[in-house]
Design a protein around this motif. Structure first.
Motif, PDB file in Angstrom:
ATOM      1  N   PHE A 286      47.818 -28.748  93.015  1.00 21.33           N
ATOM      2  CA  PHE A 286      47.557 -28.370  94.408  1.00 21.33           C
ATOM      3  C   PHE A 286      47.716 -29.627  95.252  1.00 21.33           C
ATOM      4  N   TYR A 287      48.775 -29.687  96.036  1.00 25.83           N
ATOM      5  CA  TYR A 287      49.020 -30.869  96.874  1.00 25.83           C
ATOM      6  C   TYR A 287      47.957 -30.970  97.972  1.00 25.83           C
ATOM      7  N   ALA A 288      47.309 -32.126  98.073  1.00 20.21           N
ATOM      8  CA  ALA A 288      46.317 -32.371  99.136  1.00 20.21           C
ATOM      9  C   ALA A 288      47.075 -32.634 100.436  1.00 20.21           C
ATOM     10  N   VAL A 289      47.240 -31.579 101.209  1.00 18.96           N
ATOM     11  CA  VAL A 289      48.120 -31.608 102.386  1.00 18.96           C
ATOM     12  C   VAL A 289      47.748 -32.731 103.353  1.00 18.96           C
ATOM     13  N   LYS A 290      46.454 -33.048 103.442  1.00 18.12           N
ATOM     14  CA  LYS A 290      45.985 -34.068 104.383  1.00 18.12           C
ATOM     15  C   LYS A 290      46.652 -35.428 104.168  1.00 18.12           C
ATOM     16  N   ALA A 291      47.124 -35.693 102.948  1.00 15.85           N
ATOM     17  CA  ALA A 291      47.729 -37.000 102.665  1.00 15.85           C
ATOM     18  C   ALA A 291      48.970 -37.237 103.524  1.00 15.85           C
ATOM     19  N   ASN A 292      49.756 -36.194 103.677  1.00 14.14           N
ATOM     20  CA  ASN A 292      50.892 -36.248 104.603  1.00 14.14           C
ATOM     21  C   ASN A 292      51.324 -34.828 104.913  1.00 14.14           C
ATOM     22  N   PRO A 293      50.911 -34.333 106.073  1.00 16.04           N
ATOM     23  CA  PRO A 293      51.171 -32.924 106.410  1.00 16.04           C
ATOM     24  C   PRO A 293      52.545 -32.685 107.036  1.00 16.04           C
ATOM     25  N   HIS A 294      53.494 -33.596 106.807  1.00 17.49           N
ATOM     26  CA  HIS A 294      54.813 -33.365 107.399  1.00 17.49           C
ATOM     27  C   HIS A 294      55.376 -32.040 106.861  1.00 17.49           C
ATOM     28  N   PRO A 295      55.868 -31.179 107.757  1.00 17.87           N
ATOM     29  CA  PRO A 295      56.355 -29.859 107.308  1.00 17.87           C
ATOM     30  C   PRO A 295      57.412 -29.946 106.207  1.00 17.87           C
ATOM     31  N   GLU A 296      58.253 -30.966 106.245  1.00 18.20           N
ATOM     32  CA  GLU A 296      59.314 -31.038 105.218  1.00 18.20           C
ATOM     33  C   GLU A 296      58.752 -31.381 103.839  1.00 18.20           C
ATOM     34  N   VAL A 297      57.651 -32.114 103.804  1.00 20.45           N
ATOM     35  CA  VAL A 297      57.000 -32.386 102.517  1.00 20.45           C
ATOM     36  C   VAL A 297      56.461 -31.079 101.943  1.00 20.45           C
ATOM     37  N   VAL A 298      55.797 -30.307 102.793  1.00 23.25           N
ATOM     38  CA  VAL A 298      55.229 -29.031 102.336  1.00 23.25           C
ATOM     39  C   VAL A 298      56.352 -28.096 101.883  1.00 23.25           C
ATOM     40  N   ARG A 299      57.438 -28.033 102.658  1.00 18.03           N
ATOM     41  CA  ARG A 299      58.550 -27.133 102.303  1.00 18.03           C
ATOM     42  C   ARG A 299      59.158 -27.532 100.964  1.00 18.03           C
TER      43      ARG A 299
ATOM     44  N   PHE B 233      48.670 -25.600  97.072  1.00 21.04           N
ATOM     45  CA  PHE B 233      48.238 -26.440  98.189  1.00 21.04           C
ATOM     46  C   PHE B 233      46.729 -26.437  98.369  1.00 21.04           C
ATOM     47  N   ASP B 234      46.189 -27.647  98.481  1.00 19.04           N
ATOM     48  CA  ASP B 234      44.767 -27.869  98.783  1.00 19.04           C
ATOM     49  C   ASP B 234      44.673 -28.150 100.278  1.00 19.04           C
ATOM     50  N   VAL B 235      44.001 -27.260 101.025  1.00 19.60           N
ATOM     51  CA  VAL B 235      43.956 -27.421 102.485  1.00 19.60           C
ATOM     52  C   VAL B 235      42.530 -27.681 102.954  1.00 19.60           C
ATOM     53  N   ALA B 236      42.432 -28.320 104.137  1.00 17.61           N
ATOM     54  CA  ALA B 236      41.136 -28.729 104.671  1.00 17.61           C
ATOM     55  C   ALA B 236      40.707 -27.920 105.880  1.00 17.61           C
ATOM     56  N   SER B 237      41.604 -27.069 106.385  1.00 18.98           N
ATOM     57  CA  SER B 237      41.331 -26.398 107.667  1.00 18.98           C
ATOM     58  C   SER B 237      42.265 -25.215 107.846  1.00 18.98           C
ATOM     59  N   THR B 238      41.968 -24.403 108.854  1.00 26.09           N
ATOM     60  CA  THR B 238      42.872 -23.292 109.172  1.00 26.09           C
ATOM     61  C   THR B 238      44.215 -23.835 109.672  1.00 26.09           C
ATOM     62  N   GLY B 239      44.183 -24.994 110.313  1.00 27.42           N
ATOM     63  CA  GLY B 239      45.439 -25.606 110.762  1.00 27.42           C
ATOM     64  C   GLY B 239      46.365 -25.889 109.587  1.00 27.42           C
ATOM     65  N   GLU B 240      45.812 -26.376 108.495  1.00 25.69           N
ATOM     66  CA  GLU B 240      46.651 -26.645 107.326  1.00 25.69           C
ATOM     67  C   GLU B 240      47.074 -25.350 106.626  1.00 25.69           C
ATOM     68  N   ILE B 241      46.256 -24.313 106.706  1.00 29.85           N
ATOM     69  CA  ILE B 241      46.683 -23.006 106.163  1.00 29.85           C
ATOM     70  C   ILE B 241      47.910 -22.524 106.921  1.00 29.85           C
ATOM     71  N   ASP B 242      47.832 -22.557 108.252  1.00 27.52           N
ATOM     72  CA  ASP B 242      48.972 -22.108 109.067  1.00 27.52           C
ATOM     73  C   ASP B 242      50.221 -22.925 108.757  1.00 27.52           C
ATOM     74  N   LEU B 243      50.050 -24.244 108.612  1.00 25.13           N
ATOM     75  CA  LEU B 243      51.174 -25.120 108.282  1.00 25.13           C
ATOM     76  C   LEU B 243      51.834 -24.693 106.970  1.00 25.13           C
ATOM     77  N   CYS B 244      51.030 -24.478 105.939  1.00 22.03           N
ATOM     78  CA  CYS B 244      51.590 -24.123 104.624  1.00 22.03           C
ATOM     79  C   CYS B 244      52.280 -22.766 104.666  1.00 22.03           C
ATOM     80  N   LEU B 245      51.642 -21.798 105.306  1.00 22.40           N
ATOM     81  CA  LEU B 245      52.262 -20.472 105.384  1.00 22.40           C
ATOM     82  C   LEU B 245      53.580 -20.549 106.154  1.00 22.40           C
ATOM     83  N   ALA B 246      53.590 -21.342 107.223  1.00 17.93           N
ATOM     84  CA  ALA B 246      54.818 -21.467 108.024  1.00 17.93           C
ATOM     85  C   ALA B 246      55.948 -22.100 107.217  1.00 17.93           C
TER      86      ALA B 246
END
Lengths: 393, 393
Positions: free
Chosen positions: A59-72, A81-94
């Motif tokens: 589970f990638y700890a998104v907070k380390a670098n939430p750049h969309p291309e890293v997540v993609r 994905f390990d998320v810290a907030s609803t903002g990071e949930i939206d980022l990952c789903l997007a």
């Protein structure tokens, strides 16, 4: 890039992940300060970690670098994905992550945020408090949960203190209560602290998880957290040493009743995939007798170097004058803020030839840099990120 | 607002600058966390400071709160501006400031930024190094300059260390060199550190300025910097005490050759004009024996409370349960970051009735809060600012 140059750069990259980044910087010459992130290195790190710990879901700890291309990229590689907030949930789903690959890994959650996550399909949550058990039962009925236990782990460069987790005895109570309220009890998590240099640190958490299991609570899952290090100035153990230490601890404390494993790497995936290029703004002395030069960079604690707080992370610094005569320096950022000093207790030396306008490159800055940037403290913009590599994935 | 209510609120405001802010929050109910800034209080603070130090020109330290409406209000009131970057120059000019009211108050400047400032009409610069003398002579020919000297001042809640300024002997050399290179030598500046609670601290800087003058350098201007405090939890001396201490020091060290004065207040103008409203996310204990509750707020060090680093500033906290039974707490922010703890060494007590969803109001947070916010650390957005008051100015 010409083919011969590409080959040369690729060859060099094998030994030094920042070689291709330097090539990008030298040919594109973006304005400084900036972070360049090589997605190919992220992909390599992911595959190495998977090979070292083949039984663990990553589970990638998104907070380390939430750049969309890293997540993609990581979605494409099959990561969770390990998320810290609803903002990071939206980022990952997007970026194409499936909701069932997301773990809401923050023990601090508003009831409304739990409901939001549940409505978006997230079904795995951490907890460490009675309040969270009640909120999860109400707003994420039937969700899978694990409880974070406190571990006191020396040896982390950025330790967590007691902010997250609870005593194992309390974990037993909370998980029982969770089960009674219809939540799906999965097990236990812990985190030894970020950038941990002692592989044996994981044993204590695994022992705590076994203690919870011994009390009769189902512990089908142990979340080993993160803490796997990146290479700054100090030598760190190989990933295989961490894997072997975890394996020994599981054998000792769980034996045949081996739980499913999760890890939450952040730094270990993106740290050495990034390099910051900064520019020297000023070199000066405070008096004619001053033994140290002050070197002021255009990057500081509020636009990328947040982990220099308390001089926790000693980054490597590279200049075009390396190898020439050097001398002791204090290194500071560009703002009018007295706390915006990077290193004054840690002994750094920089070339005597270093002057205003020269570049200072800071490798291994892919994690916990750009995302900490202030919106505009002192009128300086947030750190810009340029992404290279892996476009084909 | 009805007229009778407006009168009631206005009456209360006389004693408590946050009363009107609370009224705004209770009627508009914006999502938390947020900062509400009352421009009328900024205006009052400006007038009080002008009255207390009538001989000093006031240069607002824009970094304290760079909200465009604050800058526009102060332009209207006749203030000048202390800026840290070209970004802050652009901000001030866009809000109507004349370039001759701007002082480029950062000793750390790229040559290109000096040229940019000069091209926009800025004519007053600070320096503390030989490099800056050379860069200013080349890129801002004929500009007015002053040299910042180091002062070692105890008693600042957020001291500057040695990052800015140089020894007085070096200041003499630098200003001589500046004069020889055609710059207009104006004098000396110093800064006792932010939130300074000892009025006598200014004497040392004034003595240093006199020392430079005694060496034969023209010191027609003394820039007293900032450091005038805002009211947090501790009692601070009245502005008149600071003014009296400055007056005595000028008399002692300059006598009849009294220099022109500049001050650079930030916190003193905007600190108590703002209040953050936060929400309790979680109240928990780490074990059944835990003597402290952990209270987690939706505001933390990375979205507004940056000055809780090292627990430097002890903010007042207000809840709807104040006056009821209370108990000791550790107070932390909402991110998955172990350093995002506001107070664990400073003894805070909060009401036992405090629960998730309750508001915690934090007065005196108009300075050095929103501008430090991270872009999106852990997926949390930067602190939102709502501005009230003074629309008519």
């Amino acid at each position: 890039m010409s083919e011969s140059l590409a080959t040369a750069v690729a060859a060099e990259t094998t030994n030094d992940p920042s070689a291709r980044i330097r090539h990008f910087l030298d040919t594109h010459r973006p304005s400084t300060p900036c972070l360049v992130l090589d997605l190919d290195v992220v992909g390599q790190n992911y595959r190495r970690l998977r090979a070292a710990l083949p039984d663990a879901r990553i589970f990638y700890a998104v907070k380390a670098n939430p750049h969309p291309e890293v997540v993609r990229l990581l979605v494409g590689l099959g990561a969770c994905f390990d998320v810290a907030s609803t903002g990071e949930i939206d980022l990952c789903l997007a970026q194409g992550a499936a909701p069932e690959t997301i773990s809401y890994g923050n023990t601090i959650k508003k009831a409304a945020d739990i409901a939001y996550a549940h409505a978006r399909g997230v079904r795995l949550f951490v907890l460490d408090s009675a309040q969270d058990v009640a909120h999860l039962a109400e707003h994420a009925p039937g969700a899978s949960v694990f409880c974070r236990v406190l571990v006191e782990a020396d040896g982390a460069r950025t330790p967590f203190g007691k902010k997250f987790g609870c005593a194992p005895e309390m974990a037993v109570e909370l998980l029982r209560e969770a089960g009674e309220r219809g939540l799906d009890v999965r097990g236990v998590s812990f985190h030894v602290g970020s950038q941990h240099v002692d592989p044996s640190a994981w044993e204590l958490g695994i022992a705590r998880a076994a203690q919870v299991a011994a009390a009769g609570v189902p512990v089908g899952l142990v979340n080993l957290g993160g803490g796997f290090p990146s290479t700054y100035t100090e030598a760190v153990p190989a990933l295989t040493e961490y894997a072997a230490a975890v394996e020994r601890a599981l054998e000792r404390h769980f034996g045949a009743a081996r739980p499913e494993l999760i890890i939450e790497p952040g730094r270990a995936l993106v740290g050495d995939a990034g390099m910051i290029r900064s520019e020297v703004v000023l070199v000066s002395r405070k008096s004619v007798e001053d033994t140290h030069r002050w070197v002021y960079l255009d990057v500081g604690r509020y636009n990328g170097m947040a982990e220099c707080e308390g001089e926790a992370i000693a980054y490597r610094l590279r200049t075009a004058h390396d190898g020439g005569p050097d001398g002791p320096v204090v290194i500071a950022g560009p703002t009018c803020d007295g706390d915006d000093v990077l290193y004054q207790r840690t002994a750094y030396r920089l070339p005597l030839a270093l002057a205003a306008g020269d570049h200072v490159d800071i490798p291994c800055t892919g994690a916990y840099t750009a995302s900490y940037s202030s919106v505009s403290f002192n009128g300086f913009p947030p750190l810009t990120t340029h992404v290279i590599g892996a476009k084909q994935i």
